[in-house]
Write an enzyme that holds these catalytic residues in place. Sequence first.
Site, PDB file in Angstrom:
ATOM      1  N   TYR A   1       0.815  -1.207   0.000  1.00 16.16           N
ATOM      2  CA  TYR A   1       0.000   0.000   0.000  1.00 16.16           C
ATOM      3  C   TYR A   1       0.852   1.262   0.000  1.00 16.16           C
ATOM      4  O   TYR A   1       0.404   2.310  -0.473  1.00 16.16           O
ATOM      5  CB  TYR A   1      -1.012  -0.024   1.153  1.00 16.16           C
ATOM      6  CG  TYR A   1      -2.230  -0.817   0.761  1.00 16.16           C
ATOM      7  CD1 TYR A   1      -3.202  -0.248  -0.063  1.00 16.16           C
ATOM      8  CD2 TYR A   1      -2.370  -2.137   1.126  1.00 16.16           C
ATOM      9  CE1 TYR A   1      -4.294  -0.976  -0.481  1.00 16.16           C
ATOM     10  CE2 TYR A   1      -3.473  -2.885   0.713  1.00 16.16           C
ATOM     11  CZ  TYR A   1      -4.437  -2.296  -0.091  1.00 16.16           C
ATOM     12  OH  TYR A   1      -5.519  -3.010  -0.521  1.00 16.16           O
TER      13      TYR A   1
ATOM     14  N   HIS B   1      -5.390  -2.705   6.794  1.00 19.21           N
ATOM     15  CA  HIS B   1      -4.738  -3.714   5.961  1.00 19.21           C
ATOM     16  C   HIS B   1      -3.749  -4.581   6.748  1.00 19.21           C
ATOM     17  O   HIS B   1      -3.011  -5.374   6.174  1.00 19.21           O
ATOM     18  CB  HIS B   1      -4.040  -3.050   4.776  1.00 19.21           C
ATOM     19  CG  HIS B   1      -5.015  -2.488   3.789  1.00 19.21           C
ATOM     20  ND1 HIS B   1      -5.915  -3.280   3.111  1.00 19.21           N
ATOM     21  CD2 HIS B   1      -5.268  -1.202   3.403  1.00 19.21           C
ATOM     22  CE1 HIS B   1      -6.663  -2.520   2.329  1.00 19.21           C
ATOM     23  NE2 HIS B   1      -6.311  -1.263   2.493  1.00 19.21           N
TER      24      HIS B   1
END
Lengths: 747, 747
Positions: B270, B427
């Site tokens: 990410y 996440h």
Amino acid sequence: MKINTSVLHLCTFLLAFSATTYAQNHNSEKPVQTAIVEQNLDENSLFDQTLQKIKKEVDAEIARGIDVPIPKDLAGGYTHERHKKNYATAQNAGDLYRIEKDEKYAIYIKEMLLQYAEMFPELPLHPEERSYARGKLFWQSLNDSNWLVAMSQAYGSIYDYLDKEERNQLEKDLFLPYADFLSLENPKFFNRIHNHSTWGNAAVGMIGLVMDNEGLVNRALYGIKNTNISEDARDDDGGRILKPGQKAGFLANLEEAFSPSGYYTEGPYYQRYAMYPFIMFAKALEDKRPDIKIFEHKDGVLIKAVNALLNLTDADGDFFPLNDAQKGMSIYNQSIVIAVDAAYYYGDRSPGLLSVAQKQGRVTLDEAGKAVAEAIRSGEIQDFEKSSMNLSDGPLGNNGGITILRQGKPGNNYSLVYKYTSQGDSHGHYDKLSFSFYNEGEEIIQDYGFARFVNIEPKNGGGYLKENTTWAKQSIAHNTIVQNETSHFEGDFDTGSNYNPELYFSDFAPDDIKIVSAIDTNAYTGTKMHRTMVMLENELFQNPVILDIFRLEGEKENQYDLPFYYQGQIINTNFEINTPEQLQKLGKENGYQHLWVESSGKAAESNTKFTWSNNRKFYTLTQVLDKNDEVILARIGATDPEFNLRRDPVYISRKQGVKDALFVSVLEPHGSYDPVTELGKNSFSQVNEVQVIKNTTAYTVVEITGYDEQQILFLLSNKEVSRDKKHQLTINNEEFSWVGPYIVINK
Amino acid sequence: MKINTSVLHLCTFLLAFSATTYAQNHNSEKPVQTAIVEQNLDENSLFDQTLQKIKKEVDAEIARGIDVPIPKDLAGGYTHERHKKNYATAQNAGDLYRIEKDEKYAIYIKEMLLQYAEMFPELPLHPEERSYARGKLFWQSLNDSNWLVAMSQAYGSIYDYLDKEERNQLEKDLFLPYADFLSLENPKFFNRIHNHSTWGNAAVGMIGLVMDNEGLVNRALYGIKNTNISEDARDDDGGRILKPGQKAGFLANLEEAFSPSGYYTEGPYYQRYAMYPFIMFAKALEDKRPDIKIFEHKDGVLIKAVNALLNLTDADGDFFPLNDAQKGMSIYNQSIVIAVDAAYYYGDRSPGLLSVAQKQGRVTLDEAGKAVAEAIRSGEIQDFEKSSMNLSDGPLGNNGGITILRQGKPGNNYSLVYKYTSQGDSHGHYDKLSFSFYNEGEEIIQDYGFARFVNIEPKNGGGYLKENTTWAKQSIAHNTIVQNETSHFEGDFDTGSNYNPELYFSDFAPDDIKIVSAIDTNAYTGTKMHRTMVMLENELFQNPVILDIFRLEGEKENQYDLPFYYQGQIINTNFEINTPEQLQKLGKENGYQHLWVESSGKAAESNTKFTWSNNRKFYTLTQVLDKNDEVILARIGATDPEFNLRRDPVYISRKQGVKDALFVSVLEPHGSYDPVTELGKNSFSQVNEVQVIKNTTAYTVVEITGYDEQQILFLLSNKEVSRDKKHQLTINNEEFSWVGPYIVINK
């Protein structure tokens, strides 16, 4: 960007060399081993690069000193590996001596050989007893033959350097008794049609040529005349030693093992292994006994064999793992270096071979390698083009064969390998009409290969594992029909060896269609199997698709399983997947005991679709199944107490309680995925529907509909294979007529 | 070998350019977007190569014509992909217009933007309702932000080309309402500390900069002041929208998301995604608002982030898949091209970055890319050296972190990634003190990554799969301790977000030792976990080994499982393998329901050894276990009705009914195998024995004995971490004294 004056030297040298050397060698009455190069080529020549590399290795070994230990170990153990290293180094040192005339190489070989000559007369059989033909330096005569093939060359390289007394000692104490041991004392090993015997023949023949011993050479060429081998004798792999009325010797092996197309009946993995002694002995014969015209023997089959072998590879140069075979074995193996250079030099100097040699990155340090290196430097190189072809099997080429269908464009080059060969001797698998499918170097539908970890000692000393018999050879381990959970010929080697399928027809002429069809009537008594595979390029699809039509005609009701060993990650199915709470084995025997059932259930209505991804691309199998047919998703790995098997997946479609059956499958490569851009394209199949329009004993007609409703009809004559035969067929009031066994129609 | 005169032109040009351009741009008061190159460089320049490639793509799109469809589809569908293609092409066309001043590019952008401006005022929310923050052109505001970030650049490129009326129309009908929609109308999306908000902030800020709208720029930089977001609000992934007292806006994201070392708390996958808006907005700010000194913000964290990200890769440049991550994502992603060029240009012009850019094979078509291409051409390039390092986590760098241990030589470069970070927002995975291990680009001990097939529509539209929650995030899916078959923090996100492990110490100074040690006391209430990992080079071993000491102190009796997700083929074990007749699941929940047990049984006497092969090399795990401990061989894939999970294997050692426990493991790379030569070397482990000599709350001492009886002692202080602290210990009448938390002694 510096222009080196050596390039100019090279050019002059090349011109002088290529015109004379081959002729010189081949016209001399009794040639003496001589240096073939007087000076180095420039550093960009493969010959010089190879020379420098080998020199470094040999010099390091010389610095380490000679060791000739008492034999004791199996493969992987010290004495085994030491003796291997010894013969490889001596052979290379011989090449260096021929080229550079540096005495240190001759001394190294001489001293090593004298140590062997001192040990050999008292040497008993190797203590390890597992081979049907035990060796002396190694556990099996096969390795001893490897030794003698290499040492014959080493000895030949320094023959002129040695004095007569030294030669006498070596021949009396070492080479002659060694040659007798490998032949007269081991007839089961020496007198077969088998790669073992080829090695034995080459070993005896090559040392015979150096020693100028006609008896040895004839024994090698024609075998031992009288032996007392039992007709029931078997080797370690269960292979028969003798077939009735069988000839023996190198020439018989050459005639029997290769088909006229150059296909070797055991398959490419063992062909690669056998090429070494075939080519090495042939080169020695061409040099010393040009009268035999060995490279012209059987219509030049040795050169054809090299071409066949190079065609039996995927885009990476890895051999298709037919029969017993280790995946990853490739054109980069030293045997293939030797074979390619020889095929170029003794064959028709095909410029395509040069690009193979360039990929290999090395050449043999002799006239052949020299010629290759020079031709590459002078810009004669061309791509080695692989195209669709049939390779017949059997000494006369009438025992079935292999067909490779190829199509595609750079980045998506497809190869389909279709197998309808004979049994393939002791290394054969029970997989009549099986296939495998590649995209470039990726296995999309795989052939398992063998269950063995060559030279990895913790895995049964590197030998064949029991799972090779219980799994890898069984029919269910392959992409072909299995009837009633029993392997072809009930897995009986002798029965299997009596039969082979027949090529029905093939056609590679059209640009957009490559097709092969073959029939087997013996794998299962009372059942006729007829499989037709088409590689079809059409505007309906992004890429060529495989249309696979597998027809069965049975005398009684059977269960038919058709596996596809797809490689990759399941993306989508249109049939219900039943994931069990426990995994059960698919069956009890014949390989079925090695499969875990991950899902089993009914086929989908109309077409059954199965999509997976492999190496950033998508593939869909669309099958025409009845709704009562079953689809099984399974995985290899059951009944595998030592984790010897790979955990690879399989898709199996199953029909039960039917006499006749038809499996029609379309295998469709589509789309792409890139994990860096994360762009997925065309992850859905472009095949809207596949339908069987007609299926009689006379004709099978299949219709494929694309997503824009465009259609393709494929019409196949199941009985009439003549190219001139005219066919006429009315389907749904529409009349079709064509000539030949098949036609593809775009509607 | 032709010397081209363009090279000389280039040199002159380079000298003139590099000295002036950066300064020019940065001193101008209100810079106008201008062409940065007056002529092409030679064809060997990455800049020119990129230019030609992009020109081809853009010209093809222009030829195809503009399409601005009514939004309808999810990712993968036509309207989604079309709008993506539109903004990417417009952005590229803008770059081309700046460079080449060819009006056709400006016309293309203008016409496309006018079509959007026509559609936008009446456009409702996207019909797909699955997002917490629905977009207009796309199903989620995130994609709409991607669109505005790119279109801001396209608009900026033709700003001077447009007349005032055209600009007014675009800003009034399209850009201003679009920016308001993404911010004021979507505060949950805009006002977070999250990569979504970074995209939103960048979109609003970048269009604000082009429009010279200070309100928008400030909103982007500092967030929306007053919102009515509920404290319980969650996003689609279950992540909290608000943390108490949380700031908002681009600067807050920069401060909060990155640690001082440049590590991004969600992980490298990410981070790669977030780098794009961070860098693009930063570049625009540096250009228009140099007063903000964005590249110096938080001690230059943006440049540090690029460096951190490049270090979080294996030898192939693939990011370590920490937390939610797709394997295969790498430095070749366009975000990293932008990041590397910017880090070079706006940072300290580190020549190591040039080799990364060269591998990437393309540059940004602006000053930064220009500078990189020129520096490469002028020979300033150096290797990007990756070494052992700590990357702290958390805005202040005090929320644990990642340590990478590296050692090796070409062909065998080892990286160990040790994770003791905070949760990593929505996440994050529940894997405190987990690790993964690489040899070059090969995963030897893998981290699973996420359960998702990004942009592969048949797999849940490319979105997260339910197995991401039930499997990939669970502790048992990672190489760390699982207590009582329950995940860390019982898999509760809020609890996990409150804690992080602490680095105990690390040391990378010795040539032969790289070491890291961390402690967690919160993943399981009442249990202290302390894991020390040493990468140890020593003459006992062929390669560096990993010594892994995992100590547990529990308040009550527990079951402890320690998995190793090895990748490859089992070669050998010294413990009994029990292969079952059926496969059962390892457990019922917390990820255990996804594992099939392929074997389970008692550990071996003394050491338990487990050898596997991976990519032609061997690895052995030697563990000190009690004979009552269990060893489980399992495979992922149970309870997976849609075959969403990879069928990867795991080795688990299990201790039951103990409060305290010690897992000592030596992970040893050894030997090699070549399927072409079929030579296997050193397939056996070189570790003869591993023994725990002492294990108290104060000290743990481990002894490793090699095959020649040489020994290594590793002494660890479990309580005193000071580098100056002197330790003294008597073991078997032998006295040891040392300074600091550990010592390695060769006996």
